[in-house]
Scaffold this motif. Structure first.
Motif: not given
Length: 438
Positions: A55-57, A61-64, A115-118, A122-123
């Motif tokens: 789901r991060l991948l 992709g959606s964020a991109g 989700v991926a930017p969040a 966090r990282w």
């Protein structure tokens, strides 16, 4: 629409909803509950957890895609029907993805661009420095959704690519800032689009259930889940109020109320105040009427329950109506704008590309000129509205049975709400058949 016997279709739709109400009066509680029992489809086998969740991948992709669309909003063509950003926001997301979320299942878990930017924040930053205030509940998301609706209904040019890029960029910045400050709690409670999608996921056909993929009548997850907080219940009611006004503000009836000739429409700048006022009034009126019907029902059933508790309990039953209105209202736009979206995918920057091999793509609206296709479109719209109300009545009755136990008390408690839903069915079908401006 004027050539169709819409009065007969409206009568038939209202009678279908009325028949559902009468059936529930005599139906034993067992079948009323069993109708929402899901059917198991697949059992999930335990898989080794990957280092990087899928789901991060997909979210990356959606964020991109969102980032490229924001760039295209500034650098691409000025025509909203040739620029990827308006088609991404208003056609793919607002019409397509929202409908798919409420009908099929929780795809937002995989398609959310946040989700991926969040996870990246966090990282980079570590644990969020602030704890999300529980007393706020979902009120920031409610404010964000009303802002989204205000742009859709009242902005002078909501589809202008550069203007929309500015709005979407500001929203993305607020979302990332909220996530950096409060962590994923901001996405769950404060971010309007995620709260919207999670609400509609409650009535989807397909979802996880006890380690299985299951399918059931829309609303089965509402009966399996806990009672929602008051702020989220308010969000659900506002979804319906906003969708209803979205249809009402295009009718000749509304134009007569605000003193404008729809055949000589002066432009959106002339109706900004009336659109914002109407949006607020529609939602306040719906919340008040819904609460009043619940209070009257509790009094009839002599139920030991507060109006606030009843509001939290029954607000999810309005979600099928809101989704039915959404599908009905935007069906015609989807039929046309989906063609433009395909053309944009073929040539994203309108510079002669032919990425999909479609060549020169021509958009057609010929199906609006034939009575057979217009009848099919109207019946599909009317069917979505009627089905939404029927499902809402069934779900509200099942919730009342679970809360009150006695079938008689459940029927009495639902009598005012059922009358309200019958009247709302008539209102919704009248909206479909009414002459429209703009």
């Amino acid at each position: 629409m004027l050539l169709l016997p819409t009065d007969l279709y409206i009568t038939g739709g209202v009678l279908a909803v009325l028949a559902t109400v009468l059936l529930l009066v005599v139906l034993p509680p067992g079948p009323a509950r069993a109708v929402f029992r899901p059917l198991p489809l697949l059992r999930f086998s335990p898989w080794p957890r990957p280092r990087l969740p899928l789901r991060l991948l997909t979210s990356a992709g959606s964020a991109g895609v969102l980032g490229l669309a924001l760039w295209a909003g500034r650098a691409g063509p000025r025509d909203p029907l040739a620029n990827p950003l308006p088609l991404l926001v208003w056609t793919l997301f607002w019409i397509g993805l929202v409908t798919a979320q409420g009908v099929l299942g929780n795809h937002w878990r995989w398609t959310s661009p946040w989700v991926a930017p969040a996870a990246g924040l966090r990282w980079l930053l570590g644990r969020a420095p602030l704890r999300y205030p529980r007393r706020l509940g979902h009120l920031p998301a409610l404010a964000g959704f009303l802002g989204f609706a205000a742009i859709l209904l009242a902005d002078i040019a909501p589809s202008d690519p550069a203007r929309l890029a500015g709005y979407a960029g500001v929203y993305a910045a607020i979302t990332l800032a909220g996530t950096a400050a409060f962590g994923t709690a901001w996405l769950v409670r404060g971010e309007a689009l995620t709260v919207l999608m999670r609400a509609y996921a409650r009535i989807a056909l397909v979802a996880r259930d006890r380690g299985r993929l299951a399918i059931g009548l829309p609303g089965w997850r509402v009966l399996r889940g806990p009672q929602m907080p008051l702020s989220l219940a308010l969000f659900c009611v506002v979804l319906l109020g906003t969708g209803s006004f979205d249809g009402l503000n295009e009718t000749f009836w509304w134009f007569a109320r605000i003193g404008i000739n729809p055949l000589e429409f002066p432009g959106r700048s002339a109706v900004i105040g009336s659109s914002l006022g109407g949006l607020a009034l529609a939602n306040v009126a719906l919340v008040a009427i819904f609460a009043a019907t619940l209070r009257l029902g509790l009094w009839l059933a002599r139920a030991d329950m507060t109006t606030g508790a009843a509001f939290r309990l029954f607000a999810p039953s309005l979600l099928p109506i809101a989704l039915g209105y959404h599908l009905a209202h935007y069906l015609t736009a989807a039929l046309v704008e989906a063609q433009y979206a395909l053309a944009v995918l073929n040539d994203p920057l309108a510079r002669g590309a032919n990425l999909l091999g479609l060549g020169r793509f021509y958009v057609t609206t010929g199906f609006f000129n034939e009575q057979g296709s217009v009848r099919a479109i109207f019946l599909t719209q009317a069917g979505a509205v009627v089905l939404g109300h029927v499902l809402a009545i069934l779900l509200a009755h099942a919730l009342a049975l679970r809360a009150l136990g006695s079938p008689r008390r459940a029927v009495l408690s639902q009598a005012p709400l059922a009358l309200f839903m019958i009247a709302y069915t008539l209102f919704g079908l009248w909206l479909l058949a009414s002459p429209r401006g703009l």
